[in-house]
Design a protein around this motif. Structure first.
Motif: not given
Lengths: 358, 293
Positions: B187-194, A73, B206-207, B202-203, B184-185, A81, B198
């Motif tokens: 990892e995507a959240a990590r890359a987005e700064g979560a 982050k 909810p799933l 948030r991820v 990947e979900l 991806f 969080q």
């Protein structure tokens, strides 16, 4: 935007080293593509830049700052991806604005930036939909939109088009190319599709078994491959290789011969070859053409397979004196299987590799 | 030939339905017997057991057993206690166990595999073997209550809740579910700064609807239906007793079986309602875990 620098970067899982001392310099605003066969370490390298994989040794810098131990982050990157990785429980708008939500941005800012990204990617009408209501191409746009809104220093793409069909892939390829021009951002892109690599990249990094084989502009790699691997990997159909014997080496070229090939002088080939040594001759299928039977240095054989693609015809030829060769002939040619054919080539377009140059 | 095949098909179908109905009846008999018996005086109830009349609402039918049961025990309080204990335990358990599972699945800390194995190993330890050590423990533990710090948890709600929050089966269910979520979900959240919190909030959560439903159902049934030995040991005052302990009120010198049946019918109502509302999720949860009820 920022430059990215990898210096002697290594990655090991236990005793297995998968990235073996990689040095790459990526300029600010450059579009760099990592290519290589499956398992060559290209995705691992990208994930190391993203911070999703630890770096075993070496230095990774983004924008002049060492980020080896910096969390994803805080690296100023955004990643797209292969599987899109968009959140199924959020609308497109929420997905696109996810990074801003995490950063605590106001609703107005989130809406404005999401709309701006949607406009760039032409998906304003999709903002209130759920991912399950989108096609593959639309989902990938959402993933790219999510990357755009954060205004990252470096965009990372991990085989983003691999899950799309051929037509969509071409569209999205163009979109990504346009996006790079529009944003002038540093982009690092992983693919095993050399068409993507050749068409998008300012610079291609060819990897094999965790080692960089060659770094250069697409046409540089195509015309001047550093070794057999790069020569065989770049270009479609793949380059033909033939074992040859070096007969003579002089200032104006190297003369070689093979069982299927009469002696031929290759001009402009380096001095790394000595007489009576073994070498590999490389001829791109596109540089072979149908020659008259009497043509000196022609390769004679019979047509074994014909693939008529409309604009070109790919012919697999069984050589009379042993071996096979593939020619990509311009235009549609209705060749009959089993017919005799002679193929000529311009020696100036051929490549010669010595045995250490694999 | 086609007619013969059709006849065979019809016969097979009839046999299948017959078997299904018989199996359903076997499972329904105890429930029907309980409901019907709750309407009969004890003497008639006992005499009817030797015939099919046991399953039929015939003879001297009334709601007298219910009135007597409510006079004998504070059923409303017991049902409230059980529902309260179940609700709080299930909510806390889902939160704590999902957090633990999140850590085991996504946070790469040293030894997490071993710790998870140890937690899962506790599944094979029967509660009876740890009941006494646990009793010694909870009788000395401090608790911050309305009147400051108190020592000893006996005769409280929390003594019936806290020991049941951490649960190996629930952790296991969450770990299995989280492992199947696309990496990947995360990892995507990590890359987005979560941050990890969080990502959890948030991820991942909810799933996690399906596993939340599964874990909640299994835990609720366990807490409501099977809490007997532990509350019997740690709760002596009536105010905190759950329904299963309340059953003891009816096994005095002369057992009034009609009242027992009435009490059982009343305490079964919340479970039946729970089942009917969540029937689909209930079946899915049993199917997904392979756990028998």
């Amino acid at each position: 935007m920022a430059d990215v620098s990898l210096k002697q970067v290594r990655k090991s899982y236990g005793n297995v080293e998968v990235i073996k001392g990689v040095d790459i310099e990526i300029e600010d605003g450059e579009f760099v593509v990592f290519v290589g066969p499956s398992g060559c370490g290209k995705s691992t390298l990208l994930r190391m830049i993203a911070g999703l994989e630890d770096i075993t040794s070496g230095t990774l810098e983004i924008g002049g700052r060492v980020v080896n131990d910096v969390q994803p982050k805080d690296r100023g990157i955004a990643m797209v991806f292969q599987t899109y990785a968009i959140f199924p429980h959020m609308s497109v708008r929420e997905n696109v604005a996810f990074g801003l939500t995490i950063a605590g941005a106001s609703k107005e800012e989130k809406d404005r930036k999401a709309l701006e990204a949607a406009r760039i990617l032409q998906m304003e009408h999709l903002l209130d939909r759920r991912p399950s209501q989108l096609s593959g191409g639309q989902r990938q746009r959402v993933a790219i939109g999510r990357a755009i809104v954060r205004d990252p220093e470096v965009f990372l793409f991990d085989e983003p088009l691999s899950n799309l069909d051929a037509a969509l892939r071409m569209d999205m390829r163009m979109e990504i190319g346009k996006l790079h021009k529009h944003l002038s951002a540093t982009m690092v892109y992983v693919t095993h599709d050399q068409v993507e690599a050749m068409t998008l990249a300012d610079k291609i990094v060819v990897l094999r078994d965790g080692i960089v084989q060659q770094i250069g502009a697409p046409m540089d790699l195509y015309h001047n491959p550093a070794n057999l691997f790069v020569a065989g990997f770049i270009g479609s159909p793949a380059m033909n290789f033939m074992d040859v014997e070096v007969l003579d080496q002089s200032a104006d070229g190297v003369t070689v011969k093979a069982p299927a090939l009469d002696p031929v002088k290759l001009p402009g080939v380096g001095e790394a070859f000595t007489a009576n040594s073994k070498a590999k001759l490389g001829i791109r299928p596109q540089y072979l053409s149908v020659a008259p039977d009497t043509h000196a240095g022609a390769l004679h054989g019979k047509v074994a397979l014909v693939e008529r693609l409309g604009t070109e015809t790919v012919v697999n030829v069984e050589l009379t004196r042993g071996g096979r060769i593939v020619a990509a002939l311009a235009e549609d040619r209705p060749l009959e299987l089993g017919t005799d054919i002679a193929l000529g080539f311009d020696p100036g377009q051929a490549h010669l590799f010595n045995e250490t140059n694999t | 030939m086609a007619i013969v095949t059709q006849d065979n098909h019809g016969l097979r179908l009839a046999v299948r339905y017959l078997v299904l109905i018989l199996v359903a009846l076997v499972f329904m008999f105890p429930l029907v017997f309980m409901l019907v018996s709750s309407l009969k005086p004890t003497a008639q109830l006992l005499s009817d057991t030797s015939s099919l009349r046991a399953f039929l609402p015939v003879g001297d039918i009334s709601l007298e057993n219910y009135a007597a049961a409510f006079r004998r025990a504070p059923i409303g309080l017991f049902v409230f206690n059980s529902i309260f204990i179940t609700l709080v335990t299930v909510c806390a358990s889902l939160f704590l166990c999902s957090l633990a599972a999140f850590s085991f699945t996504y946070l790469n800390w040293k030894g997490n595999g071993i710790v998870l194995s140890v937690i899962l190993a506790t599944l094979i330890i029967p509660f009876e073997t740890i009941a006494i050590p646990l009793l010694l423990w909870v009788s000395r533990l401090p608790w911050v209550g309305m009147e400051g710090i108190e020592f000893g948890w006996l005769n409280t709600y929390h003594v019936q809740i806290v020991p049941w929050i951490a649960d190996a089966l629930t952790v296991f269910l969450f770990v299995q579910f989280f492992k199947d979520l696309p990496r990947e979900l995360i990892e995507a959240a990590r890359a987005e700064g979560a941050s990890w919190w969080q990502i959890y909030r948030r991820v991942v959560m909810p799933l996690s609807g399906p596993v939340l439903a599964t874990a909640a159902i299994l835990k609720s049934l366990k807490m409501y239906n099977e809490q007997y030995l532990w509350p019997l040991i740690v709760v002596q005052d009536e105010a905190h007793r759950p329904i299963m302990v309340g059953l003891g009120y009816f096994f005095q010198l002369n057992v009034a079986w009609g009242e027992v049946m009435a009490y059982l019918s009343v305490i079964t109502i919340p479970v039946l309602a729970f089942y009917l509302v969540l029937q689909r999720a209930f079946i899915a949860s049993i199917a997904s875990t392979g756990v028998k009820g």
